[in-house]
Design a protein around this motif. Structure first.
Motif, mmCIF file in Angstrom:
data_model
loop_
_atom_site.group_PDB
_atom_site.id
_atom_site.type_symbol
_atom_site.label_atom_id
_atom_site.label_comp_id
_atom_site.label_asym_id
_atom_site.label_seq_id
_atom_site.Cartn_x
_atom_site.Cartn_y
_atom_site.Cartn_z
ATOM 1 N N MET A 70 0.335 -1.133 0.274
ATOM 2 C CA MET A 70 0.297 0.185 0.107
ATOM 3 C C MET A 70 0.710 1.377 0.393
ATOM 4 S SD MET A 70 -3.210 -0.045 0.008
ATOM 5 C CE MET A 70 -3.600 1.498 0.637
ATOM 6 N N ALA A 71 0.374 2.358 -0.890
ATOM 7 C CA ALA A 71 1.611 3.786 -0.963
ATOM 8 C C ALA A 71 0.142 4.612 -0.627
ATOM 9 C CB ALA A 71 2.089 3.267 -2.069
ATOM 10 N N GLU A 72 0.522 5.941 -0.688
ATOM 11 C CA GLU A 72 -0.655 7.059 -0.625
ATOM 12 C C GLU A 72 0.198 8.506 -1.077
ATOM 13 O OE1 GLU A 72 -0.445 9.654 3.735
ATOM 14 O OE2 GLU A 72 -1.045 6.855 3.688
ATOM 15 N N VAL A 73 -0.462 9.185 -1.297
ATOM 16 C CA VAL A 73 -0.272 10.156 -1.677
ATOM 17 C C VAL A 73 -0.691 11.639 -1.195
ATOM 18 C CG1 VAL A 73 0.285 11.643 -4.195
ATOM 19 C CG2 VAL A 73 0.660 9.639 -4.127
ATOM 20 N N ARG A 74 -0.438 12.967 -1.284
ATOM 21 C CA ARG A 74 -0.789 13.780 -0.194
ATOM 22 C C ARG A 74 -1.363 14.913 -0.977
ATOM 23 N NH1 ARG A 74 -0.982 13.033 5.759
ATOM 24 N NH2 ARG A 74 -0.981 10.623 5.987
ATOM 25 N N ALA A 75 -2.076 15.257 -0.573
ATOM 26 C CA ALA A 75 -1.705 16.987 -1.220
ATOM 27 C C ALA A 75 -2.913 17.544 -0.496
ATOM 28 C CB ALA A 75 -2.620 16.791 -2.789
ATOM 29 N N ARG A 76 -2.374 19.092 -0.637
ATOM 30 C CA ARG A 76 -3.259 19.772 0.593
ATOM 31 C C ARG A 76 -4.241 20.753 -0.071
ATOM 32 N NH1 ARG A 76 -3.782 20.295 5.576
ATOM 33 N NH2 ARG A 76 -3.923 22.535 6.146
ATOM 34 N N VAL A 77 -5.520 20.552 0.256
ATOM 35 C CA VAL A 77 -6.675 21.610 -0.985
ATOM 36 C C VAL A 77 -7.505 22.418 0.517
ATOM 37 C CG1 VAL A 77 -7.131 19.155 -2.095
ATOM 38 C CG2 VAL A 77 -8.191 19.330 -0.305
ATOM 39 N N GLN A 78 -8.120 23.457 -0.161
ATOM 40 C CA GLN A 78 -9.367 23.617 1.081
ATOM 41 C C GLN A 78 -10.664 23.388 -0.174
ATOM 42 O OE1 GLN A 78 -9.415 26.200 2.377
ATOM 43 N NE2 GLN A 78 -6.125 26.588 2.799
ATOM 44 N N LEU A 79 -11.453 23.172 0.815
ATOM 45 C CA LEU A 79 -12.688 22.654 0.755
ATOM 46 C C LEU A 79 -13.754 23.866 0.867
ATOM 47 C CD1 LEU A 79 -12.862 19.215 2.767
ATOM 48 C CD2 LEU A 79 -11.967 20.287 0.258
ATOM 49 N N LYS A 80 -15.189 24.111 0.454
ATOM 50 C CA LYS A 80 -15.872 25.214 1.122
ATOM 51 C C LYS A 80 -17.446 23.960 0.874
ATOM 52 C CE LYS A 80 -17.911 29.255 0.622
ATOM 53 N NZ LYS A 80 -19.394 28.520 0.452
ATOM 54 N N VAL A 81 -17.867 23.769 1.992
ATOM 55 C CA VAL A 81 -18.835 22.539 2.329
ATOM 56 C C VAL A 81 -20.101 23.451 3.630
ATOM 57 C CG1 VAL A 81 -19.836 21.127 3.740
ATOM 58 C CG2 VAL A 81 -17.129 21.114 2.525
ATOM 59 N N GLY A 82 -21.349 23.535 2.761
ATOM 60 C CA GLY A 82 -22.505 24.188 3.371
ATOM 61 C C GLY A 82 -22.167 25.754 3.595
ATOM 62 N N LYS A 83 -22.420 25.558 4.640
ATOM 63 C CA LYS A 83 -22.334 27.492 4.795
ATOM 64 C C LYS A 83 -21.478 27.882 5.327
ATOM 65 C CE LYS A 83 -27.708 26.958 6.634
ATOM 66 N NZ LYS A 83 -28.225 27.268 7.641
ATOM 67 N N ASN A 84 -20.562 27.030 5.474
ATOM 68 C CA ASN A 84 -18.874 27.253 6.010
ATOM 69 C C ASN A 84 -18.044 28.373 5.272
ATOM 70 O OD1 ASN A 84 -18.391 25.373 8.243
ATOM 71 N ND2 ASN A 84 -18.863 24.324 7.430
ATOM 72 N N SER A 85 -16.779 29.020 5.169
ATOM 73 C CA SER A 85 -16.452 29.313 4.634
ATOM 74 C C SER A 85 -14.827 28.480 3.943
ATOM 75 C CB SER A 85 -14.694 30.954 4.903
ATOM 76 O OG SER A 85 -14.368 29.779 6.514
ATOM 77 N N THR A 86 -14.061 29.710 3.164
ATOM 78 C CA THR A 86 -13.190 27.705 3.687
ATOM 79 C C THR A 86 -12.075 26.432 4.257
ATOM 80 O OG1 THR A 86 -11.547 28.774 2.822
ATOM 81 C CG2 THR A 86 -12.190 27.792 1.191
ATOM 82 N N ILE A 87 -12.238 25.869 4.460
ATOM 83 C CA ILE A 87 -11.803 25.014 5.383
ATOM 84 C C ILE A 87 -10.920 23.894 4.885
ATOM 85 C CG2 ILE A 87 -12.297 22.450 6.378
ATOM 86 C CD1 ILE A 87 -15.262 22.765 6.360
ATOM 87 N N PRO A 88 -9.179 24.045 5.620
ATOM 88 C CA PRO A 88 -8.420 23.013 4.767
ATOM 89 C C PRO A 88 -8.651 21.453 5.439
ATOM 90 C CG PRO A 88 -7.861 24.645 6.701
ATOM 91 C CD PRO A 88 -8.908 24.687 6.536
ATOM 92 N N ALA A 89 -7.733 21.008 4.003
ATOM 93 C CA ALA A 89 -7.856 19.568 4.299
ATOM 94 C C ALA A 89 -6.520 18.704 3.117
ATOM 95 C CB ALA A 89 -9.119 18.408 3.825
ATOM 96 N N GLU A 90 -6.020 17.867 4.019
ATOM 97 C CA GLU A 90 -5.020 16.691 3.184
ATOM 98 C C GLU A 90 -5.849 16.320 2.443
ATOM 99 O OE1 GLU A 90 -0.509 15.624 3.969
ATOM 100 O OE2 GLU A 90 -1.869 15.622 5.631
ATOM 101 N N ILE A 91 -5.599 16.200 1.655
ATOM 102 C CA ILE A 91 -6.377 14.968 0.358
ATOM 103 C C ILE A 91 -5.122 13.780 0.177
ATOM 104 C CG2 ILE A 91 -6.180 15.553 -1.247
ATOM 105 C CD1 ILE A 91 -9.086 14.216 -1.755
ATOM 106 N N LEU A 92 -6.242 12.070 0.023
ATOM 107 C CA LEU A 92 -4.896 11.117 0.510
ATOM 108 C C LEU A 92 -5.400 10.341 -0.840
ATOM 109 C CD1 LEU A 92 -4.239 12.494 3.439
ATOM 110 C CD2 LEU A 92 -3.348 9.778 3.681
ATOM 111 N N SER A 93 -4.700 9.934 -1.752
ATOM 112 C CA SER A 93 -5.181 9.076 -2.867
ATOM 113 C C SER A 93 -3.893 7.296 -2.126
ATOM 114 C CB SER A 93 -4.819 9.311 -4.620
ATOM 115 O OG SER A 93 -3.404 9.857 -4.086
ATOM 116 N N PHE A 94 -4.413 6.594 -3.085
ATOM 117 C CA PHE A 94 -4.156 5.205 -2.852
ATOM 118 C C PHE A 94 -3.513 4.417 -4.127
ATOM 119 C CE2 PHE A 94 -6.326 6.793 1.349
ATOM 120 C CZ PHE A 94 -6.133 6.762 2.550
ATOM 121 N N SER A 95 -2.619 4.034 -3.773
ATOM 122 C CA SER A 95 -2.147 2.770 -4.769
ATOM 123 C C SER A 95 -2.106 1.275 -3.924
ATOM 124 C CB SER A 95 -1.293 3.310 -5.536
ATOM 125 O OG SER A 95 -0.395 2.747 -4.430
ATOM 126 N N GLY A 96 -3.068 0.580 -4.873
ATOM 127 C CA GLY A 96 -3.008 -0.931 -4.182
ATOM 128 C C GLY A 96 -3.936 -1.484 -3.328
#
Length: 203
Positions: A1-27
């Protein structure tokens, strides 16, 4: 198993932008592109982070369908994780695993009086085709053996514990009742044993 990480900004519902890290996986086992979103980097080192396994629901998550509570649960989860940290496993399992087109066919049957499980059965599918083994692999890849699980679904709890993941606590989501999904929620409780308290929502 391996993962790749990237930082993103999300906007959900009534919120302002929310920082998160998104991970993708292989295997992963099923080869589908599941992802994890990690909220509040400062809380990543928690020994039992808050986890939610959320199955993709295009109609609910994106288009806010009146038939379900998926979009509301997703927003609630992200709000909570924005406040206290956590990891959202976004699993590509549309329609409890039957796919988007079949789910729309099931919608037609529901309009004719079937409940969500009966519609799936009528189309030749079991009640729930989801397999959470890839979620376990994702947690393993992130080095997580103990979690706090945000769910109302006993199948998700069982899937983790059967795989050796220690669930040290449960956090329930709210009962998101709206016009059009009352029967759906009642069916989840009666047929799917979901741990939802609908008594407080009755008028």
């Amino acid at each position: 198993m391996a993962e790749v990480r990237a930082r993103v900004q999300l906007k959900v519902g009534k919120n302002s932008t929310i920082p998160a890290e998104i991970l993708s996986f292989s295997g992963l086992k099923d080869g589908v592109e599941h992802v994890a979103l990690v909220f509040n980097q400062a809380d990543k080192k928690q020994t039992t982070p808050l986890i939610r396994m959320h199955s993709e629901c295009l109609t609910g998550d994106v288009f806010h369908s009146s038939r379900c509570d998926c979009g509301e649960q997703l927003n609630e989860c992200i709000d909570k994780m924005h406040q206290q940290g956590g990891i959202l496993l976004y699993l590509r399992q549309e329609g409890r695993g039957i796919g988007l087109y079949n789910k729309i066919d099931a919608y037609v049957l529901q309009s004719q009086g079937m409940n969500t499980y009966e519609a799936n059965n009528h189309l030749g599918f079991e009640d729930d085709l989801r397999d959470f083994s890839d979620a376990v692999l994702m947690l393993n890849a992130m080095g997580l053996a103990k979690v706090t699980l945000m769910t109302n679904n006993p199948r998700k709890l069982k899937a983790l514990t059967d795989a050796g993941i220690t669930v040290e606590g449960l956090v329930a989501t709210h009962a998101h009742v709206k016009d059009g999904n009352e029967a759906y929620l009642e069916t989840k409780v009666k047929h799917g044993s979901h741990m939802l308290d609908l008594s407080k929502t009755k008028k």
